[in-house]
Design a protein around this motif. Structure first.
Motif, mmCIF file in Angstrom:
data_model
loop_
_atom_site.group_PDB
_atom_site.id
_atom_site.type_symbol
_atom_site.label_atom_id
_atom_site.label_comp_id
_atom_site.label_asym_id
_atom_site.label_seq_id
_atom_site.Cartn_x
_atom_site.Cartn_y
_atom_site.Cartn_z
ATOM 1 N N GLY A 1 0.811 -1.215 0.000
ATOM 2 C CA GLY A 1 0.000 0.000 0.000
ATOM 3 C C GLY A 1 0.843 1.264 0.000
ATOM 4 O O GLY A 1 0.530 2.244 -0.676
ATOM 5 N N LEU A 2 1.965 1.240 0.743
ATOM 6 C CA LEU A 2 2.839 2.417 0.825
ATOM 7 C C LEU A 2 3.833 2.446 -0.334
ATOM 8 O O LEU A 2 4.660 3.336 -0.420
ATOM 9 C CB LEU A 2 3.611 2.396 2.149
ATOM 10 C CG LEU A 2 2.775 2.499 3.436
ATOM 11 C CD1 LEU A 2 3.619 2.154 4.648
ATOM 12 C CD2 LEU A 2 2.206 3.901 3.580
ATOM 13 N N ARG A 3 3.766 1.486 -1.193
ATOM 14 C CA ARG A 3 4.699 1.294 -2.306
ATOM 15 C C ARG A 3 6.152 1.404 -1.826
ATOM 16 O O ARG A 3 6.978 2.105 -2.408
ATOM 17 C CB ARG A 3 4.403 2.282 -3.433
ATOM 18 C CG ARG A 3 3.198 1.779 -4.193
ATOM 19 C CD ARG A 3 2.950 2.539 -5.480
ATOM 20 N NE ARG A 3 1.536 2.892 -5.539
ATOM 21 C CZ ARG A 3 1.075 4.129 -5.671
ATOM 22 N NH1 ARG A 3 1.904 5.140 -5.791
ATOM 23 N NH2 ARG A 3 -0.193 4.344 -5.711
ATOM 24 N N ALA A 4 6.420 0.693 -0.716
ATOM 25 C CA ALA A 4 7.772 0.511 -0.203
ATOM 26 C C ALA A 4 8.495 1.793 0.194
ATOM 27 O O ALA A 4 9.710 1.858 0.165
ATOM 28 C CB ALA A 4 8.617 -0.296 -1.196
ATOM 29 N N ARG A 5 7.716 2.839 0.580
ATOM 30 C CA ARG A 5 8.369 4.068 1.060
ATOM 31 C C ARG A 5 7.659 4.629 2.283
ATOM 32 O O ARG A 5 6.448 4.481 2.414
ATOM 33 C CB ARG A 5 8.347 5.155 -0.040
ATOM 34 C CG ARG A 5 9.344 4.870 -1.110
ATOM 35 C CD ARG A 5 9.393 5.963 -2.148
ATOM 36 N NE ARG A 5 10.371 5.594 -3.159
ATOM 37 C CZ ARG A 5 11.666 5.797 -3.030
ATOM 38 N NH1 ARG A 5 12.145 6.388 -1.960
ATOM 39 N NH2 ARG A 5 12.491 5.413 -3.978
ATOM 40 N N CYS A 6 8.435 5.314 3.159
ATOM 41 C CA CYS A 6 7.826 5.990 4.300
ATOM 42 C C CYS A 6 6.945 7.120 3.776
ATOM 43 O O CYS A 6 7.325 7.829 2.857
ATOM 44 C CB CYS A 6 8.911 6.544 5.224
ATOM 45 S SG CYS A 6 8.265 7.645 6.485
ATOM 46 N N ARG A 7 5.765 7.304 4.410
ATOM 47 C CA ARG A 7 4.789 8.282 3.932
ATOM 48 C C ARG A 7 5.309 9.711 4.056
ATOM 49 O O ARG A 7 4.969 10.579 3.261
ATOM 50 C CB ARG A 7 3.505 8.129 4.761
ATOM 51 C CG ARG A 7 2.210 8.319 4.028
ATOM 52 C CD ARG A 7 1.080 7.555 4.723
ATOM 53 N NE ARG A 7 1.140 7.630 6.172
ATOM 54 C CZ ARG A 7 0.615 8.630 6.905
ATOM 55 N NH1 ARG A 7 -0.050 9.597 6.333
ATOM 56 N NH2 ARG A 7 0.724 8.620 8.207
#
Ligand SMILES: [Zn+2]
Length: 251
Positions: free
Chosen positions: A57-63
């Motif tokens: 859901g976060l596409r592998a990155r911190c928001r």
């Protein structure tokens, strides 16, 4: 139903194993504080903490800080879920299932920590020896095989480490490896522990030669042996009993 339940438990426990593998070698508490981004230190919301789903859901990155999230997290979660589902299917509801799941969790954490830090924490291997032995009093492999496994696994690797040190005058194997193989012996008994050592050495040699051949490493920078012990123990626990039956049937 039982297998689905096991897979879901595996996802949640896999998420916990990630926390252990990240914090234990950094000497941080594994229960406090709650999970945060390692870069911007922002606490994660519940929906950022869901196994696998949050990663996708976060596409592998911190928001907030866009720091990439390591692929290791969803891999450990998926692997733990698969291990739980597979073991639930194979062993069914039993004490042996509980023993094998604890063993599998210990192997996954040791694999991850050894790969990153070249370290096999006593906080896992020493209680692991005790827990494996206690389970052996009531289920496979039986306490005699477990006890011989502890002494044989630890002792054999200690002898190899000592011999290597005397010949090469440098440390090839650490005491962490010795304690880890003793733990493996406690859980699966001496026969499968010997098989573990054979598989780990074979895979380790092949990977090591591959790294040297492709110029990506030398003998000095060999991969940590604990990662191969974890792989070898997983192979021995799953395929070992069938293999030993077949092998001993050859004579
Ligand atoms: Zn961040």
């Amino acid at each position: 139903m039982f297998i689905v339940l096991a897979a879901v438990s595996g996802l949640i426990i896999g998420s916990f194993l990630n926390v252990v593998a990240h914090r234990l070698p950094r000497r941080e508490s594994i229960v406090w504080p709650p999970s945060a981004c390692p870069r911007c230190r922002r606490k994660l919301a519940w929906y950022e903490n869901l196994p696998i789903l949050s990663y996708l859901g976060l596409r592998a990155r911190c928001r907030t800080c866009r720091q990439p999230i390591s692929i290791r997290y969803p891999i450990v979660e998926a692997l733990t879920a698969a291990m739980f589902a597979g073991a639930a299917w194979y062993y069914g509801p039993s004490i042996l299932l509980v023993s094998r799941l604890l063993f599998g969790c210990a192997l996954i954490v040791l694999f991850a920590i050894d790969l990153e830090h070249h370290l096999l924490p006593n906080a896992i291997t020493l209680p692991g020896i005790l827990i494996g032995f206690v389970f052996s009093l009531v289920t496979d492999p039986g306490w005699q095989a477990s006890l011989i496994g502890i002494v044989c696994g630890g002792g054999l690797l200690y002898a190899i480490a000592e011999a290597y040190y005397r010949i090469r005058h440098e440390e090839g194997l650490g005491m962490g490896d010795v304690k880890m193989l003793a733990m493996i012996g406690a859980f699966i008994g001496w026969q499968l522990t010997l098989l573990t050592l054979v598989v780990a050495s074979l895979v380790g040699s092949v990977v090591g030669m591959g790294l040297i051949a492709t110029g990506r490493g030398s003998m000095k920078y060999a991969l940590p042996f604990g990662t191969f012990l974890a792989l070898g123990a997983a192979v021995a626990a799953v395929l070992g009993p069938g293999f030993l039956d077949w092998y001993l049937g050859q004579f």
